[in-house]
Design a protein around this motif. Structure first.
Motif, mmCIF file in Angstrom:
data_model
loop_
_atom_site.group_PDB
_atom_site.id
_atom_site.type_symbol
_atom_site.label_atom_id
_atom_site.label_comp_id
_atom_site.label_asym_id
_atom_site.label_seq_id
_atom_site.Cartn_x
_atom_site.Cartn_y
_atom_site.Cartn_z
ATOM 1 N N UNK A 140 -45.213 -24.562 -36.600
ATOM 2 C CA UNK A 140 -45.711 -26.411 -36.435
ATOM 3 C C UNK A 140 -44.620 -27.217 -37.813
ATOM 4 N N UNK A 141 -43.540 -26.791 -37.600
ATOM 5 C CA UNK A 141 -41.833 -27.355 -37.774
ATOM 6 C C UNK A 141 -41.034 -27.940 -36.729
ATOM 7 N N UNK A 142 -40.929 -29.743 -37.652
ATOM 8 C CA UNK A 142 -39.891 -30.472 -36.357
ATOM 9 C C UNK A 142 -38.516 -30.458 -36.975
ATOM 10 N N UNK A 143 -37.519 -29.774 -36.221
ATOM 11 C CA UNK A 143 -36.866 -29.446 -36.620
ATOM 12 C C UNK A 143 -35.462 -30.646 -36.513
ATOM 13 N N UNK A 144 -35.373 -31.604 -38.138
ATOM 14 C CA UNK A 144 -34.631 -32.546 -38.396
ATOM 15 C C UNK A 144 -33.343 -32.505 -38.093
ATOM 16 N N UNK A 145 -32.130 -33.481 -36.875
ATOM 17 C CA UNK A 145 -31.025 -32.971 -36.496
ATOM 18 C C UNK A 145 -30.259 -33.968 -38.175
ATOM 19 N N UNK A 146 -31.150 -34.932 -38.541
ATOM 20 C CA UNK A 146 -30.193 -35.530 -39.336
ATOM 21 C C UNK A 146 -29.847 -34.491 -40.665
ATOM 22 N N UNK A 147 -31.161 -33.712 -40.752
ATOM 23 C CA UNK A 147 -30.613 -32.656 -41.932
ATOM 24 C C UNK A 147 -28.485 -31.858 -42.261
ATOM 25 N N UNK A 148 -28.789 -31.601 -40.786
ATOM 26 C CA UNK A 148 -28.192 -30.747 -40.394
ATOM 27 C C UNK A 148 -26.619 -31.265 -40.395
ATOM 28 N N UNK A 149 -25.874 -31.493 -41.850
ATOM 29 C CA UNK A 149 -24.973 -31.815 -42.106
ATOM 30 C C UNK A 149 -23.729 -30.803 -42.205
#
Length: 219
Positions: free
Chosen positions: A83-92
Motif C-alpha cells: 500500500x505504498x506508491x513510489x514517488x519518483x520526485x524523492x529519488x534524487x
C-alpha cells in the motif's frame, strides 16, 4: 567528468544477470559509494546488505535504500502489495564527493508505478549507464533492446559489462549491432569475494578502460 567523481547507473538486461556483482566490482575498484534506491525482495537482507558484506563497506561508503519491499517482484507491484506508491520526485541523485555507483531494480523498462517506468527516471537523471548483460544465449536480443530503448531517449551509455562464461562471439556481435563498447567480461568466478573481484579488476585493467571511455565521452 573524471573517474574520481564518476556517477554511473548499473542496469541489467534481465533478472539475475549479475548487477550486484558488477556493482560490487565497481564500488571496490573505484573506492566509490553504493546506492540501490529501490529494493524489491528482502531475503538475505537485500542487495545493499550483500554488497556491504562482500566488500566490508564502512557506513560512509553506502547509502540506505529509499524504498524497500518484501516481495521479490517488479517495484510497482511490490509497492502496491504494501500500500505504498513510489514517488519518483524523492529519488534524487545523492551528493557525494567520490564515485557513486547506483544499482537499479531490474532492467531499464521495469515499472516503478503504473504510470512511470524506470527509464523515465534514468532520463531525468541523465547519468551514464553501464549495462550488465549475461554472456550466453538470449543476451543479444535483451541487450540490443535495452540499448535501443536508452539510445532512443538519448540517455548516455558508457558501455557493457558481460557476466558469465566467456563467449566467443556475443561480445563482438553486441559491439557491432549495439554500437556500445564492451568494458569488461566478468567470467564465472570459482569463489565470489572481494579478493576475486579485485583480481579481475586488475587483470582486465578496468580502471584504465573506464578512463579511456570517459575521455572519449568528454570530447
Amino acid at each position: 567528468m573524471n573517474i574520481k567523481s564518476l556517477k554511473v547507473v548499473v542496469c541489467g538486461t534481465d533478472t539475475d544477470v549479475g548487477k550486484t556483482v558488477v556493482s560490487s566490482l565497481l564500488v571496490q575498484g573505484l573506492s566509490g559509494v553504493y546506492w540501490k534506491p529501490i529494493q524489491s525482495g528482502l531475503e538475505g537482507g537485500g542487495d545493499t546488505n550483500r554488497v556491504c558484506e562482500l566488500l566490508t563497506l564502512p557506513k560512509e561508503r553506502w547509502i540506505p535504500e529509499k524504498y524497500k519491499f518484501k516481495a521479490a517482484v517488479s517495484p510497482h507491484w511490490a509497492a502496491e502489495q504494501e500500500h505504498i506508491i513510489i514517488k519518483p520526485n524523492l529519488l534524487k541523485v545523492p551528493l557525494v564527493n567520490q564515485s557513486l555507483i547506483i544499482e537499479t531494480a531490474g532492467g531499464v523498462m521495469v515499472p516503478l508505478t503504473r504510470q512511470y517506468l524506470q527509464i523515465d527516471l534514468l532520463k531525468e537523471w541523465m547519468l551514464p549507464i553501464i549495462i550488465v548483460a549475461r554472456s550466453g544465449l538470449g543476451t543479444l536480443n535483451h541487450t540490443l533492446l535495452s540499448i535501443e530503448a536508452l539510445t532512443k531517449r538519448k540517455i548516455p551509455i558508457l558501455g557493457l559489462i558481460i557476466n558469465g562464461p566467456l563467449h566467443k562471439d556475443n561480445p563482438k556481435t553486441l559491439e557491432q549491432f549495439g554500437g556500445v563498447p564492451v568494458i569488461a567480461q566478468l567470467p564465472k568466478l570459482a569463489s565470489l569475494s572481494a579478493s576475486s573481484l579485485a583480481k579481475e579488476w586488475l587483470k582486465q585493467d578496468i580502471r584504465n578502460r573506464l578512463e579511456q571511455l570517459l575521455e572519449t565521452t568528454n570530447r
